[in-house]
Design a protein around this motif. Sequence first.
Motif, PDB file in Angstrom:
ATOM      1  N   LEU A 134       8.368   5.250 -49.890  1.00  0.00           N
ATOM      2  CA  LEU A 134       7.280   4.099 -49.908  1.00  0.00           C
ATOM      3  C   LEU A 134       8.001   3.094 -48.828  1.00  0.00           C
ATOM      4  N   THR A 135       7.407   2.465 -47.887  1.00  0.00           N
ATOM      5  CA  THR A 135       7.942   1.252 -47.401  1.00  0.00           C
ATOM      6  C   THR A 135       6.922  -0.115 -47.574  1.00  0.00           C
ATOM      7  N   TYR A 136       7.259  -1.119 -47.783  1.00  0.00           N
ATOM      8  CA  TYR A 136       6.278  -2.111 -48.153  1.00  0.00           C
ATOM      9  C   TYR A 136       6.778  -3.466 -47.974  1.00  0.00           C
ATOM     10  N   HIS A 402      -3.802   0.017 -47.592  1.00  0.00           N
ATOM     11  CA  HIS A 402      -3.770   1.324 -47.853  1.00  0.00           C
ATOM     12  C   HIS A 402      -3.230   2.191 -46.624  1.00  0.00           C
ATOM     13  N   ASN A 403      -2.698   3.224 -47.004  1.00  0.00           N
ATOM     14  CA  ASN A 403      -2.280   4.088 -46.093  1.00  0.00           C
ATOM     15  C   ASN A 403      -2.053   5.650 -46.597  1.00  0.00           C
ATOM     16  N   TRP A 404      -2.141   6.722 -45.663  1.00  0.00           N
ATOM     17  CA  TRP A 404      -2.212   7.948 -45.911  1.00  0.00           C
ATOM     18  C   TRP A 404      -0.862   8.693 -46.032  1.00  0.00           C
ATOM     19  N   ASP A 463       3.023   1.713 -47.104  1.00  0.00           N
ATOM     20  CA  ASP A 463       3.123   2.840 -45.921  1.00  0.00           C
ATOM     21  C   ASP A 463       3.927   4.044 -46.726  1.00  0.00           C
ATOM     22  N   PHE A 464       3.834   5.414 -46.320  1.00  0.00           N
ATOM     23  CA  PHE A 464       4.845   6.445 -46.825  1.00  0.00           C
ATOM     24  C   PHE A 464       5.970   6.592 -45.793  1.00  0.00           C
ATOM     25  N   THR A 465       6.965   7.206 -45.878  1.00  0.00           N
ATOM     26  CA  THR A 465       7.972   7.224 -44.888  1.00  0.00           C
ATOM     27  C   THR A 465       8.694   8.657 -45.235  1.00  0.00           C
ATOM     28  N   LYS A 466       8.634   9.658 -44.383  1.00  0.00           N
ATOM     29  CA  LYS A 466       9.023  10.970 -44.663  1.00  0.00           C
ATOM     30  C   LYS A 466      10.410  11.185 -45.087  1.00  0.00           C
ATOM     31  N   SER A 467      11.442  10.025 -44.499  1.00  0.00           N
ATOM     32  CA  SER A 467      12.579  10.035 -45.125  1.00  0.00           C
ATOM     33  C   SER A 467      13.151   8.525 -45.031  1.00  0.00           C
ATOM     34  N   LYS A 468      14.322   8.234 -45.370  1.00  0.00           N
ATOM     35  CA  LYS A 468      14.836   6.936 -45.401  1.00  0.00           C
ATOM     36  C   LYS A 468      14.932   6.243 -44.093  1.00  0.00           C
TER      37      LYS A 468
END
Length: 492
Positions: A134-136, A402-404, A463-468
């Motif tokens: 996650l990022t925030y 919110h985010n998907w 938000d999500f993040t698929k990698s760092k």
Amino acid sequence: MKSKITFFLIILSLLLSACNSKPENVRQVDSLPSIFPDYIGVTIPVEIAPMNFNLLSDDDVDCVDVTVKGSRCGEIHSNGEWAEFDIDEWHELACQNKGGTLSFTVCAKINGQWLQYKDFDMYVSQHPLEEWGLTYRRIAPGYEVYSQMGLYQRDISSFEEYEIISNTRVPGNCVNCHTSNRTEPDQILFHVRGNNGATVVRNHEKIDNLNTKTDETLGACVYPYWHPDGKYIVFSTNTTRQSFHVAGEKRIEVFDEASDLQVYDVEQHQLILSPLTMQKGSNESFPAFSPDGKTIYFCTATKPDNINETCDIRYDLCSIGFDAATGRCGNKVDTLVIASRDSMSISIPKPSYDGRWLMYTLADYGTFPIWHKEADLWLLDLTTNQAHPLIEANSPDTESYHNWSQNSQWFVFSSRRDGGGLYTCLYLSSIDKNGSATKPFLLPQKNPLRYYDRLLHSYNVPDFTKSKVDVDYRQFADGINSNERINLTVLH
């Protein structure tokens, strides 16, 4: 010296025995344990960090003993001051029981007596999260000054948190509104407000520091959303004001005096304007591209005659076509949800990446719902244009940003339900094919009660993040502090 060592070993032995004793002469309790966070009955992805929890009691808890059994196979155990599970053992158990159930047996030693509570279950979803983390933004819940804040990322399979950029690197500035392209960390941007203001855009290996103010727009760009091909970003430009409530539960009201939309061409450093998203009698805000890139969703409200009538400002959900070949918006605005007809207001529309759903926040009025206790999450079915509240995810307090996830099975959102009405924390939940949400769970921490009790920051814009996000914060900070900016041209 020997006597000191002996004394130390005796004290250490007593401490260890107090927190690691085995249940004996156990008395059964006909109730579920009171735990924090409330993880009873939640659904989790296999990748999630151990769901550690604390036992809540009016009396002192001497020791907590927890056994977790998988419905298919496997068992792990914890014994200590709180339920703390080994990371490797937890992940192995979760993987073994994907699509199954984890059953928790909780015993507690309270005032010298061992008690065993009724077992509870946790469900392991058959749908993986498929995101690294996650990022925030973490920010103090004030409004007078920027204070200390930063953008961070969290490995969702562990408890490791990493800084992306904080305003200690760019003193006196506010960092905010970060967003990535479909959870892609190589295409990410954020805003910096203050003396060294900029919009920082990382497009793969290139980092641009933009001055998004122009003579033909209201001001600097905010609320960004990437086009799926990465060539465009849609922004709103907002002239924002704030006022204060003198009575009641609401504290502060943030509202737009004016706001418009514009599309930014990443390669040409150009803002592309449309008269339909810059209407004088309306405020347009919170834009988002559809997953196929052919539509822009946004919120719009009629400007009030009196700027002090903020309680009468209500936003509807609209859309306009978009042509990626030219960067131009269409020639017609469609209204999807008329919330104002029901004396309600929509903000933060976010479409799922599979194109099925659009999630938004619904409040009584206004465009900035984070201080509205009545603000809830709603879901619009884009195949039927029918909307419904996410009853399973909502609470009596504020739900907002919110985010998907990229696979559209999971979503993350911020809520004040466990923050005493002051702090927002992050929750995760999943959506089934009918648009029903699973019971949300609070972002896990190693010792959750201690962590959240000591937390002086609110989480927002998750938000999500698929990698760092693999950028040294010094790369961002050096560019911001340099004062070198790319000025934008405007295309009508």
